[in-house]
Design a protein around this motif. Sequence first.
Motif, short mmCIF file in Angstrom:
data_model
loop_
_atom_site.label_atom_id
_atom_site.label_comp_id
_atom_site.label_asym_id
_atom_site.label_seq_id
_atom_site.Cartn_x
_atom_site.Cartn_y
_atom_site.Cartn_z
N UNK A 169 28.05 35.64 50.23
CA UNK A 169 27.48 36.74 49.45
C UNK A 169 28.19 36.87 48.11
N UNK A 170 27.48 37.30 47.06
CA UNK A 170 28.13 37.50 45.76
C UNK A 170 29.30 38.46 45.88
N UNK A 171 30.43 38.13 45.29
CA UNK A 171 31.63 38.96 45.48
C UNK A 171 31.55 40.28 44.71
N UNK A 172 32.07 41.32 45.33
CA UNK A 172 32.29 42.58 44.62
C UNK A 172 33.76 42.57 44.19
N UNK A 173 34.04 42.47 42.89
CA UNK A 173 35.43 42.32 42.45
C UNK A 173 36.21 43.62 42.62
N UNK A 174 37.51 43.50 42.61
CA UNK A 174 38.35 44.70 42.62
C UNK A 174 38.07 45.55 41.40
N UNK A 175 37.86 44.86 40.26
CA UNK A 175 37.56 45.59 39.03
C UNK A 175 36.95 44.66 38.00
N UNK A 176 36.24 45.25 37.07
CA UNK A 176 35.72 44.56 35.89
C UNK A 176 36.52 45.06 34.70
N UNK A 177 37.07 44.15 33.92
CA UNK A 177 37.92 44.55 32.80
C UNK A 177 37.35 44.04 31.49
N UNK A 178 37.66 44.74 30.43
CA UNK A 178 37.26 44.33 29.10
C UNK A 178 38.22 43.30 28.53
N UNK A 179 37.96 42.84 27.31
CA UNK A 179 38.82 41.81 26.69
C UNK A 179 40.26 42.26 26.49
N UNK A 180 40.49 43.56 26.40
CA UNK A 180 41.85 44.06 26.22
C UNK A 180 42.52 44.42 27.54
N UNK A 181 41.84 44.15 28.65
CA UNK A 181 42.41 44.42 29.96
C UNK A 181 42.11 45.80 30.52
N UNK A 182 41.46 46.66 29.75
CA UNK A 182 41.12 47.99 30.25
C UNK A 182 40.03 47.88 31.33
N UNK A 183 40.15 48.73 32.35
CA UNK A 183 39.19 48.70 33.46
C UNK A 183 37.87 49.32 33.02
N UNK A 184 36.79 48.57 33.19
CA UNK A 184 35.45 49.06 32.87
C UNK A 184 34.82 49.73 34.09
#
Length: 760
Positions: A34-49
Amino acid sequence: MQIRRKTIAKVIAAVFVFNLVVMGTGAWFAYEEAPPIPEQVVGPDGDVVVTGEEIRDGKRTFQRNGLMNHGSILGNGAYYGADYTADALELKVQHMRNYYAEERYGDAYADLSSERQAAIADVVQQDLDQSYEGGDIRYSEAELYAHEQVREEYVKRYHEGSHERGVGEGMIDTAADARQFADFAMWTAWFSHTDRPGSTHSYTNDWPYQPGAGNDATPAAMTWSVIAMVLLVAGAGAGIWLYRSVELPEPEAAGLSVPEPGDVSVFPSQRAALRFVPVAAGLFLAQVLLGGLLAHFYIERAGFFGIEEIFGVHILQLLPFAIAKTWHIDLGILWIAATWLGAGLFLPPLLTGHEPKRQSTYVNGLLVAIVVVVVGGLAGIWLGSNGYIGDQLWWLLGNEGLEYLEVGKVWQGGILLGFLIWAVLAVRGLKPLLDREPIYGLAHMILYAGGSIALLFTAGFLFTPSTNIAVTEFWRWWVVHMWVEGAFEFFIVAIIGLTLVSMNLLSRRSAEKAVMLQALLVMGTGVIGVSHHYWWIGMPDMWVPIGSVFSTLELIPLVFILYEALGQYSAMTVDEFPYRLPFLFIVASGVWNFVGAGVLGFFINLPLINYYEHGTYLTVGHAHAAMFGAFGFLALGMVTYMLQLSIDPARWDGSWLRAAFWCWNVGLALMVFVSVLPVGFLQLEAVFTQGYAAGRSLAFYNQPIVQNLFWARLPGDTLIIVGTAIYAADLVRKRFVLRRSEDDPSVDDMAVAEGVLSDD
């Protein structure tokens, strides 16, 4: 070619084990791939989206607010609103193009020259042409910008409301919830364009079609479509060869002792079973009225023939499309199921002359329990989607929010319990046959068919609102497809077999052989055939060839059923045959089953066609012709047979039912072939030329030609509603001419029971 019943039974057992192994292995792969649900999605600067838990919260918002019956996800759901996966991907591409256009040229993408547009489009496609190796999802600046824009767009649409889209104000209660729903939709868009590890295509086999994101039909879709076409010819030929080769007796009325309706006594449990019919008719009438409203919603998205101008309230705010669609689907399943349950309890005394003690009391109790579950489930849908049930209970007591599995888990448990109680009552009624016949006998087949319906329904309890959407869809289709293509088809042939025996048109042994052979073909193709629903939802690639092969082979049992219907038609044309009207419904069921499930089903299930067609009005045509045409007409045929046996022959009048029959048939044909399928073909063309999101867009639906085709549904819908109203009125009329039941029944009171019991 002679085939013994015991031989067919052994093959059925082997096929059952084979199906169990294949689908059990598929379940393991569903969790692994199944497609993974990541722990988090982050922007280019590392901030959590967005975090993985927020994505799960978005799925819960999606289900709690019934959004699957307003639009669709991964192509599955309603077609009134957007497909959220395709819409999020389309918006993502558009906003990323605008971001790069502003960054590089200081202008909007639409205002750039064609050369610069091509350059920007290429940059975006390369940006989205990515693979995932685990860990956090890392956005580019353009992706981060697009994600934020989609969030705000979804707040405007689904929280603030958009009447032009048919979205009422406050459809999603809060702006924060709407943003979480956007996060969920954007995650499905992400795995639709992100390559699966070790593969050259995305988790969804590059669905939806969106060239700007690099999504196009895979080579496998073309290859297996060609193979499926070859199998179609071979499968059709094999089906005809089998039917001609296997010695199965045809029903024959001439020269046989067909029991007249007046020769058959009615027992108390049969009168109780007959009470299922008016309850089901009420559900049926409500369903078709809601269907007319839903069709009109495509023309007036917030009104109904201008009544909002008179009362100052948009009907959309009183009865949102999603709730009306949910009730429409559930009522369709419930009235057919209730009718079949009643028929399954009406037939046993007819065959055995056996009336267990207090059987009628228990049958009445089952009916009351079903009414409680139906009322509770439908009320829970409204209460849950309107936020009246708490965060921990909405999916248990309210609305689970998944198409065909909308009612809360508690009410689903009530439905399952109802099937189990029905099985117990059926065993009590069929006991004289069960004691005499082998385990592959006709009475056993009825129990196996009913038991398989209950067994497959348990798959709906294997996920929660927090479960990965791909895994959720895997199990949901076990219930939806395997019911329709497996258990329901099995039940159809078993009920028809019982009916033929009760009319003395076939011996019990002959009926057993026919039912077993058709059950073998249904089980051998329809169970694994569920895998054609797994192509675009994030399941492993192996399902493309498997689904293509078994979906094509599903035609074979439909060829059998069509030939059986034609054989039954020849039997009922004998002038003295008293049950011509019930058989008219049964024959119509076989014909519509072949047209809806066979012809239309095969066409849309070719992988290359399905890639572009998935979630369009072509599926609507297939679904209506197959569900109402096949299963609905069979249920109505059984009602007609039950009524004819339960009414004094001198007072029997089938004219109203015959009028309803032709209203339904003509209405369904007009709806499917004059309106629904033409819209579907226009959608298919729009998807081919403009991308999938365009085919599901508001702009497409608002085209004059499409609006005219929606209006063209009116005659067909009206005939179906009129036919149902005639049917309901006729039931009221016939209520006053029912015969009295026998107080002290015995086998001698049944014209057919003695012959059936002696047929060993």
